[in-house]
Design an enzyme around this catalytic site. Structure first.
Site, short mmCIF file in Angstrom:
data_model
loop_
_atom_site.label_atom_id
_atom_site.label_comp_id
_atom_site.label_asym_id
_atom_site.label_seq_id
_atom_site.Cartn_x
_atom_site.Cartn_y
_atom_site.Cartn_z
N PHE A 1 -2.48 -6.75 8.95
CA PHE A 1 -3.21 -5.56 9.39
C PHE A 1 -2.23 -4.42 9.67
O PHE A 1 -2.40 -3.64 10.60
CB PHE A 1 -4.04 -5.88 10.65
CG PHE A 1 -5.01 -7.01 10.45
CD1 PHE A 1 -6.14 -6.82 9.66
CD2 PHE A 1 -4.80 -8.25 11.00
CE1 PHE A 1 -7.05 -7.86 9.45
CE2 PHE A 1 -5.69 -9.29 10.80
CZ PHE A 1 -6.82 -9.10 10.02
N LYS B 1 -10.19 -9.87 6.55
CA LYS B 1 -9.32 -8.81 6.04
C LYS B 1 -10.13 -7.73 5.32
O LYS B 1 -9.99 -6.53 5.57
CB LYS B 1 -8.27 -9.43 5.11
CG LYS B 1 -7.48 -8.46 4.30
CD LYS B 1 -6.58 -7.62 5.16
CE LYS B 1 -5.95 -6.51 4.33
NZ LYS B 1 -4.98 -5.75 5.07
N ASN C 1 -10.95 -3.68 6.67
CA ASN C 1 -10.67 -2.45 5.92
C ASN C 1 -11.95 -1.73 5.53
O ASN C 1 -12.03 -0.50 5.57
CB ASN C 1 -9.81 -2.76 4.69
CG ASN C 1 -8.33 -2.77 5.05
OD1 ASN C 1 -7.96 -2.52 6.19
ND2 ASN C 1 -7.48 -3.07 4.08
N GLY D 1 -12.25 14.33 6.79
CA GLY D 1 -11.23 14.99 5.97
C GLY D 1 -11.66 14.99 4.53
O GLY D 1 -12.84 14.82 4.20
N GLY E 1 -7.35 7.45 1.37
CA GLY E 1 -6.61 6.99 0.19
C GLY E 1 -5.72 5.83 0.57
O GLY E 1 -6.01 5.11 1.53
N CYS F 1 -4.67 0.41 0.15
CA CYS F 1 -5.49 -0.66 0.74
C CYS F 1 -6.99 -0.36 0.78
O CYS F 1 -7.78 -1.10 0.21
CB CYS F 1 -4.99 -0.97 2.13
SG CYS F 1 -3.23 -1.33 2.14
C1 UGA Z 1 -4.87 0.29 6.25
C2 UGA Z 1 -5.35 -0.36 7.55
O1 UGA Z 1 -5.43 0.62 8.59
C3 UGA Z 1 -4.40 -1.48 7.99
O2 UGA Z 1 -4.92 -2.13 9.15
C4 UGA Z 1 -4.29 -2.49 6.86
O3 UGA Z 1 -3.38 -3.54 7.17
C5 UGA Z 1 -3.79 -1.80 5.61
O4 UGA Z 1 -4.72 -0.73 5.27
C6 UGA Z 1 -3.72 -2.82 4.50
O5 UGA Z 1 -4.75 -3.38 4.13
O6 UGA Z 1 -2.61 -3.15 4.08
P1 UGA Z 1 -3.01 2.12 5.60
O7 UGA Z 1 -3.60 2.07 4.23
O8 UGA Z 1 -1.54 2.04 5.75
O9 UGA Z 1 -3.61 0.92 6.51
O10 UGA Z 1 -3.44 3.50 6.23
P2 UGA Z 1 -4.44 4.03 7.34
O11 UGA Z 1 -3.68 4.60 8.47
O12 UGA Z 1 -5.47 3.03 7.67
O13 UGA Z 1 -5.12 5.24 6.55
C7 UGA Z 1 -5.87 5.04 5.36
C8 UGA Z 1 -6.49 6.34 4.90
O14 UGA Z 1 -7.55 6.72 5.79
C9 UGA Z 1 -5.53 7.54 4.89
O15 UGA Z 1 -5.76 8.28 3.69
C10 UGA Z 1 -5.93 8.35 6.10
O16 UGA Z 1 -5.65 9.72 5.95
C11 UGA Z 1 -7.42 8.08 6.16
N1 UGA Z 1 -8.00 8.26 7.51
C12 UGA Z 1 -7.61 7.47 8.55
C13 UGA Z 1 -8.98 9.21 7.70
O17 UGA Z 1 -9.37 9.95 6.74
N2 UGA Z 1 -9.55 9.34 8.93
C14 UGA Z 1 -9.18 8.57 9.98
O18 UGA Z 1 -9.75 8.73 11.09
C15 UGA Z 1 -8.18 7.61 9.78
#
Ligand code: UGA
Length: 452
Positions: A155, A210, A214, A259, A263, A266
């Site tokens: 995670f 998992k 996500n 937003g 992207g 994951c």
């Molecule tokens: C995500 C999950 O948060 C992790 O828990 C998981 O382990 C990981 O995928 C995975 O499966 O390996 P990650 O892809 O690194 O992590 O990034 P996030 O911080 O979750 O952001 C994902 C996307 O959502 C980004 O584009 C971000 O800008 C967007 N986002 C996030 C939003 O548009 N709004 C939000 O409130 C939060």
């Protein structure tokens, strides 16, 4: 404990380095010769805050080693992590070929070992329900080695992966062997602050957890993005809605930021895979499908609004794109909103100038000379007809906006991450369009004469 990690990609390298950091002896196996050389030279092949320092520290002491030889790497291992990629296939299903190859190789390598010692094989890769059970059966049929397979989904978030590993909300372990659960509990001991945060369950439950985690997070984002349409129609503010619902403890505040679409490597991959997994179970998931449709539409809606409010034909207009990474603090552009937005803009005849603090080199591989690459955001905006902000790098919100307004052809900003300050936009004379929030509509002063 003695640990081997097969695959030194993002997940494998973070996991191996952090396990070394909590005292285990870790051997990372990497087959790509270039990546292996980088690792053996003591360099970190990916950008992740804090990782390079930890990796170098433990590599220097020998606590962390790298090799391409599976056979020697598993010889003394009590725990073997499989952390190879499970990318999407063209049909959206999960490509299991790397995991199958790694499983086979580990199985062959364990064949000569003393069957009295138990080895725990941990599937860290994200895999469809049923995979771990099949792998366990494979080991049973193909080898005399005493192997227990467990699922241990990750995670970690890019940008905060080291912290996420060292301070996990929970550690999920799926399997059927109490002995393997005990070994995993011991392995993670230094990072388990409360017993209830170490969760054991069946293989399939862990595997589905998992995808469900996500998809749930992506669903929250898509839901808020859907709400921005209503906010814009009725003049409401998505930030007020976010606070209004996020303070309900049943909903909670995280992952409610609207937003121009989520992207990364994951969410898009895992949500698409969940749709296929549902289909393979005979269920057409309209809900999981809608999460993705809303996300795609949000990027298109962003460009449509830009075209509508630009005040001149998009063809021939110069648009400065601020932010190419899929989120701040990473150089990763996989499935980033910028990929779609830039493509839409180019298709409509715009001239695009792009800037990012870390991800420009990666994006250059995609758009090459179709885009003008700018070393800083102020230069990118000079002479442009609009700025499209697509990544929430905090640096963008503290730029000298008065100066930027003076050098743009028209001071117009489309904020795809709602991260600029409205008051600053108003005071510095910008026409400002966030997402799902009221716009700031200063009268546009065109540098090069009248509006077209
Ligand atoms: C995500 C999950 O948060 C992790 O828990 C998981 O382990 C990981 O995928 C995975 O499966 O390996 P990650 O892809 O690194 O992590 O990034 P996030 O911080 O979750 O952001 C994902 C996307 O959502 C980004 O584009 C971000 O800008 C967007 N986002 C996030 C939003 O548009 N709004 C939000 O409130 C939060």
């Amino acid at each position: 404990m003695d640990v081997t990690v097969i695959g030194c990609g993002y997940v494998g390298l973070v996991t191996g380095t952090c396990l070394a950091n909590i005292g285990h002896t870790v051997r990372g196996v990497e087959k790509d010769p270039r990546k292996l050389k980088t690792l053996q030279d003591g360099h970190c092949p990916i950008f992740e805050p804090g990782l390079a320092e930890l990796m170098q520290e433990h590599y220097t002491t020998g606590q962390l080693q790298f090799t391409d030889n599976v056979r020697s790497a598993v010889r003394d291992a009590e725990v073997i992590f499989l952390a190879v990629g499970t990318p999407p296939r063209a049909d959206g299903m999960v490509d299991m070929s790397f995991l199958e190859a790694a499983g086979k190789e580990v199985c062959d390598a364990l064949a000569d070992l003393n069957p009295e010692y138990m080895v725990t094989v941990v599937v860290k890769s994200t895999v469809p329900a049923g995979t771990n059970r099949r792998l366990q059966n494979y080991f049973r049929q193909q080898s005399n080695a005493y192997v227990q397979v467990v699922s241990n989904p990750e995670f970690l978030r890019e940008g905060s992966a080291v912290k996420d590993f060292m301070e996990p909300d929970r550690v999920v372990v799926g399997g059927e062997s109490p002995e393997a659960f005990r070994i995993m509990r011991r392995l993670y001991d230094p990072v388990i602050k409360r017993e209830e945060n170490f969760l054991t369950m069946g293989w399939e439950s862990a595997e589905l957890t998992k995808y469900a985690a996500n998809a749930m997070l992506a669903a929250r984002i898509s839901f808020m993005n859907e709400m921005t349409i209503l906010c814009e129609h009725f003049g409401a503010d998505i930030e007020d809605l976010r606070k209004g619902i996020g303070t309900d403890y049943r909903i909670g505040p995280a992952f409610l930021r609207a937003g121009c679409g989520y992207g990364g490597s994951c969410f898009p991959k895992d949500v698409a895979a969940l749709e296929h997994i549902s289909r393979s179970a005979g269920h057409e998931s309209l809900f999981v499908h809608a999460i993705q449709t809303t996300n795609k539409n949000q990027k298109k809606r962003f460009v449509d609004k830009l075209v509508e409010k630009l005040g001149r034909p998009i063809e021939g207009a110069t648009i400065a794109v601020w932010g190419l990474a899929f989120k701040a603090d990473t150089d990763d552009i996989r499935e980033s909103a910028a990929l779609d937005v830039i493509r839409y803009l180019l298709d409509r005849g715009a001239h695009v100038r792009a800037h990012d603090y870390k991800a420009a080199e990666n994006m250059k591989q995609v758009f090459k000379d179709e885009v003008e690459w700018m070393p800083d955001p102020v230069q990118a905006a000079a002479g442009a007809d609009a700025v499209a902000l697509l990544t929430d790098w905090p640096q963008y919100s503290t730029l000298p906006f008065r100066k930027i307004a003076a050098t743009m052809n028209q001071p117009l900003i489309f904020d795809g991450r709602n991260c600029l300050h409205r008051d600053v936009m108003r005071e510095t004379g910008f026409q400002y369009y966030p997402i799902g929030r009221p716009a700031v509509e200063n009268r546009l002063r065109l540098k090069n004469g009248l509006r077209h």
